[in-house]
Design a protein around this motif. Structure first.
Motif: not given
Length: 350
Positions: A143-148, A154-163
């Motif tokens: 949604g909001p970060a689709r084109n950011d 930043r979110f992908l880094d956090i997702m990698e850490r949580e995974a």
């Protein structure tokens, strides 16, 4: 004759048992019953021996004609609460009319079931947090970060850490399961404990440097034969040294010391002690007895930030138990911590 048969029956029953007459007076009680309830004099009213409304109601129902009653109750015994299954059965033998009250201690079964419930709840909680985070970031990226691009990175880094956190949790759960399965099988192979420690320290030296901690090894020259599973003991000392690096405080020293004990009282013979000591904040005394419990953390937030799953010391405890060794934990607030693994010595050569 009837009395002799009654006492023979009571002695033969391995669980707590009391026999009462038609007036609910005690005719006899066996040793397990007296161990649970205290002294049980004959001719005493049952209600004065076991003051539990549900049990007394069940006994009244059986004496009134009901064949059997079974119920689960919690009884107060000495300084603890005991979860029991109580069975009241009518007696109609010649010369013996009344009821038999059998009390089976099910506390261990209840504790096991409670442990299972707690374990499932803890695992669910540990997985829910990173899963919730992942789902939230996925929704944001759609949604909001689709084109950011910056937010996406930043979110992908956090997702990698949580995974990665979930992956470590699953790996530790599998490891704990394997260790528990093997716990009763003593390792049959021998290994060089000193060489194993040298390898562990060499592997973790770069991580120590990155954490600002000097990692030292003392007393590990030559060969030290002990019976053991090399992979499991590597896991033990990796875990303990990594904890010392994570929680020992930057700028300090983490020391791994190997020392021979000529006689270890509990193991009843010579042994080798491996101590992992740090100069960190230390741990308050009230936490020490619970450190090896699954998912127990002194500082939950800090442990998760450091990537901990709360299972490391539980795995260590089970591995040490499998090796017929001992785990000793010493710590004082502000003075660091020392974790010592004591293993029986292997007489002979590798």
């Amino acid at each position: 004759m009837i009395e002799a048969r009654l006492h023979a029956l009571l002695r033969a029953v391995p669980v707590a048992m009391l026999v009462v007459d038609r007036q609910a007076r005690i005719l006899g009680a066996n040793e397990p019953a007296e161990a649970l309830l205290g002294a049980v004099p004959s001719e005493r009213p049952f209600v004065t021996v076991l003051r539990h409304p549900e049990v007394n109601a069940a006994l009244d129902a059986v004496l009134a004609g009901q064949e059997r009653a079974r119920l689960n109750v919690t009884l107060g015994a000495a300084d603890r609460r005991v979860f029991c299954e109580v069975t009241v059965t009518a007696l109609q033998a010649p010369g013996l009319l009344g009821a038999a009250v059998v009390i089976e201690d099910r506390s261990r079964d209840e504790e096991t079931e409670q442990m299972r419930r707690d374990f499932v709840a803890n695992v669910s909680h540990e997985l829910r947090t990173p899963l919730t985070a992942l789902m939230g970031f996925i929704e944001t990226l759609r949604g909001p970060a689709r084109n950011d691009p910056a937010a996406r990175a930043r979110f992908l880094d956090i997702m990698e850490r949580e995974a990665g956190r979930m992956n470590r949790l699953v790996a530790d759960l599998l490891s704990l399961s394997r260790v528990e399965q093997d716990e009763r099988r003593r390792p049959a192979q021998n290994l060089d404990l000193a060489g194993l420690l040298r390898s562990v320290v060499a592997t973790l030296t770069p991580a120590a440097a990155a954490a600002g901690v000097r990692l030292e090894l003392q007393g590990a020259a030559g060969k030290v034969p002990v019976p053991g599973d090399a992979d499991q003991l590597v896991q033990v000392f990796h875990n303990l040294v990594e904890n010392a690096l994570k929680y020992g405080g930057g700028g300090g020293v983490a020391t791994v010391t190997l020392e021979r004990l000529a006689h270890e009282p509990v193991l009843r013979g010579p042994a080798w002690a491996v101590s992992v000591a740090d100069q960190g904040e230390g741990i308050d005394q009230q936490h020490l007895p619970r450190l090896t419990e699954r998912f127990y953390r002194v500082d939950t937030h800090r442990s998760r930030e450091q990537g901990g799953t709360g299972l490391g010391l539980a795995i260590v405890k089970h591995i040490v138990n499998r090796h017929r060794g001992r785990l000793r934990i010493e710590s004082e607030r502000g003075k660091g911590s020392r974790f010592t693994v004591i293993l029986p010595e292997q007489i002979g050569r590798i």
